[in-house]
Every structure is written in C-alpha cells, then in structure tokens.
Enzyme design. Structure first.
Site, mmCIF file in Angstrom:
data_model
loop_
_atom_site.group_PDB
_atom_site.id
_atom_site.type_symbol
_atom_site.label_atom_id
_atom_site.label_comp_id
_atom_site.label_asym_id
_atom_site.label_seq_id
_atom_site.Cartn_x
_atom_site.Cartn_y
_atom_site.Cartn_z
ATOM 1 N N ARG A 160 0.844 -1.184 -0.029
ATOM 2 C CA ARG A 160 0.065 0.157 -0.220
ATOM 3 C C ARG A 160 0.818 1.312 -0.069
ATOM 4 N NH1 ARG A 160 -4.656 0.902 4.575
ATOM 5 N NH2 ARG A 160 -2.764 1.737 5.611
ATOM 6 N N THR A 198 -0.860 7.678 -0.951
ATOM 7 C CA THR A 198 -2.146 7.540 -1.540
ATOM 8 C C THR A 198 -3.060 6.344 -0.855
ATOM 9 O OG1 THR A 198 -1.457 5.986 -3.124
ATOM 10 C CG2 THR A 198 -1.258 8.328 -3.842
ATOM 11 N N ASP A 222 0.606 -2.987 11.997
ATOM 12 C CA ASP A 222 0.642 -3.438 10.651
ATOM 13 C C ASP A 222 1.478 -4.894 11.025
ATOM 14 O OD1 ASP A 222 2.376 -4.389 8.414
ATOM 15 O OD2 ASP A 222 2.511 -2.368 7.695
ATOM 16 N N ASP A 232 4.532 -5.903 9.572
ATOM 17 C CA ASP A 232 5.705 -5.672 10.430
ATOM 18 C C ASP A 232 5.861 -6.561 11.641
ATOM 19 O OD1 ASP A 232 7.075 -3.778 8.860
ATOM 20 O OD2 ASP A 232 5.731 -2.130 9.580
HETATM 21 C C1 PRP Z 1 -1.184 -4.183 4.378
HETATM 22 C C2 PRP Z 1 -2.064 -5.533 4.476
HETATM 23 C C3 PRP Z 1 -3.040 -5.490 3.425
HETATM 24 C C4 PRP Z 1 -3.052 -4.136 3.032
HETATM 25 C C5 PRP Z 1 -4.514 -3.771 3.532
HETATM 26 O O1 PRP Z 1 -0.205 -4.476 3.576
HETATM 27 O O2 PRP Z 1 -1.591 -6.783 4.731
HETATM 28 O O3 PRP Z 1 -2.349 -6.038 2.223
HETATM 29 O O4 PRP Z 1 -1.989 -3.287 3.951
HETATM 30 O O5 PRP Z 1 -4.906 -2.217 3.186
HETATM 31 P P1 PRP Z 1 -6.006 -1.916 2.133
HETATM 32 O O6 PRP Z 1 -7.156 -2.941 2.455
HETATM 33 O O7 PRP Z 1 -6.014 -0.460 2.686
HETATM 34 O O8 PRP Z 1 -5.398 -2.198 0.960
HETATM 35 P P2 PRP Z 1 1.202 -3.427 3.534
HETATM 36 O O9 PRP Z 1 0.783 -2.467 2.424
HETATM 37 O O10 PRP Z 1 1.318 -3.161 4.893
HETATM 38 O O11 PRP Z 1 2.167 -4.368 2.902
HETATM 39 P P3 PRP Z 1 2.945 -5.606 3.749
HETATM 40 O O12 PRP Z 1 2.155 -6.852 3.837
HETATM 41 O O13 PRP Z 1 4.160 -5.724 2.992
HETATM 42 O O14 PRP Z 1 3.367 -4.844 5.104
#
Ligand code: PRP
Length: 210
Positions: free
Chosen positions: A102, A106, A198, A201
């Site tokens: 994400r 944005t 998160d 993380d």
């Molecule tokens: C997190 C989570 C989802 C997403 C959810 O991933 O694991 O994939 O955000 O958010 P959304 O519903 O607003 O799209 P992240 O982008 O933190 O990546 P990561 O798993 O690599 O930490």
C-alpha cells in the site's frame, strides 16, 4: 458479497492477544496461525465433493474426496503468515503469490509480483491477507483473480474495517469474505483502529525499520 464474521470465544481470546502491543513476533506468528485455522475451517464448508470408493481393513466404503482445484493466494508480505495452516488442511492446494504493497501517501495498492499462468485458473481461490483496511488490496486481488478466470474467490482476513467491507460490497459482488472481527474504523493514515498495527511488520519483526 457474502460476509461471515467468525464469532467464537476462542477467536476473541486469541485476537485480543494479537492486538496487544507487547505480543512478540514469535507469539504473533503462532496466533495468526491459530486464527487462520478457524477462518479456513469456515471458508471450506461449501467445497464440493465427489464420491470416492475405498476399502477399509474390514469392508468397502463409499466416501468422498474434494473435487475442485484450490489455489491459495497469499498477499505479500503479511499473507505469508497464513499459508502454513491452510496448506496443512489442504495439502494439495496450489499456491499463487501476489505482491502488493500500500503506497503510504495515497493508500492505493501497488502490484509488484504476479505470475498467474494464463489459461489455467483454479476453481476456487482463497486470498490470504490478515488485514482488510480500505479494501484497495483486496479489490485488486479479486479483479486479478477474476481476470485469470477463477469462478469462486474467497478472502480470509483476520481483522477488517467497515470502510473496506463497504468497498468490497460495491466492487466485488460474488466475493465470499471471512473475518474474525470488523473494527471501529480507519484513522487518518488509513490504519485499522483499534486494530493490531501493521501485520506484516509484526509477523516479520520489521516494525520501526522503515
Ligand atoms: C497491508 C495488509 C494488506 C493491506 C490492507 O499490507 O497486509 O495487504 O495493507 O490495506 P488496504 O485494505 O487499505 O489495501 P502492507 O501494504 O502494509 O504491506 P506488507 O504486507 O508488505 O506490510
């Protein structure tokens, strides 16, 4: 969109431990596994069967076997934490990774890995991602799998926000969604509140390193 919230005392117990900021990455990983076991149990209730004749040590028996091809689709990174429990229940499932992160400014998902083989879709795809926040990542995964030709897509998430659920309701008409909880909402950074931080993380012990 069909939503199932897994209301269960054992889910509440483990989910509270998962939310606790003092829970270590090692504990966090095993709790994600336990909750995934409960999610996948529910998410596999409607899988189709065909007859299978076997011989027990005593006699013939007409039983069943799963008849659909199943693909597990962990969303990198956090979805990797849900793979093992699902694979132990469905050892013949295919695993197709989708890399999405994400964008911090944005909040939109950015795809960085996808290698679905053209023309050979699975019958049922189970998207694995512990968090459903704005729903952007889930919508992108759903449309990617639909374009691949998957007839039935299911999403297994540990926690979710109402904003993400609403979005799926509008944009993914035939998606089955299984969650352990729907939280209060998103904060100004689109983090789920109260949430658990998160998940990626906390699973991979990378909090504070970015
Ligand atoms: C997190 C989570 C989802 C997403 C959810 O991933 O694991 O994939 O955000 O958010 P959304 O519903 O607003 O799209 P992240 O982008 O933190 O990546 P990561 O798993 O690599 O930490």
């Amino acid at each position: 969109m069909n939503l199932q919230i897994i209301e269960h005392p054992v889910v509440r117990h483990h989910l509270t431990q998962l939310r606790d900021h003092t829970t270590s990455p090692e504990q966090f990983r095993s709790i994600v596994g336990r909750l995934t076991n409960l999610l996948v149990f529910r998410a596999t209730e409607c899988l189709e069967l065909r007859p299978r004749q076997v011989q027990t040590p005593l006699t013939d028996f007409l039983g069943n076997e799963l008849s659909q091809s199943i693909g597990l689709v962990p969303i990198l990174r956090a979805g990797l934490g849900m793979i093992d429990p699902v694979l132990s229940l469905l050892p013949t499932a295919e695993v197709w990774h989708l890399g999405l992160y994400r964008d911090e400014t944005t909040s939109r998902p950015v795809e960085y890995y996808s290698k679905l083989p053209p023309g050979r879709p699975v019958d049922v795809a189970m998207v694995l991602d512990p968090m459903l926040a704005t729903g952007g990542s889930a919508v992108l995964a759903y449309h990617t799998l639909k374009r691949w030709g998957v007839p039935q897509v299911k999403l297994l998430s540990i926690i979710s926000a109402p904003e993400g659920i609403d979005r799926l309701q509008h944009e993914c008409p035939d998606l089955d969604v299984y969650v352990c909880a729907v939280d209060k909402g998103l904060n100004e950074r689109n983090f789920i509140v109260p949430g658990l931080g998160d998940a990626g993380d906390r699973i991979f012990n990378t909090a504070g390193n970015e």
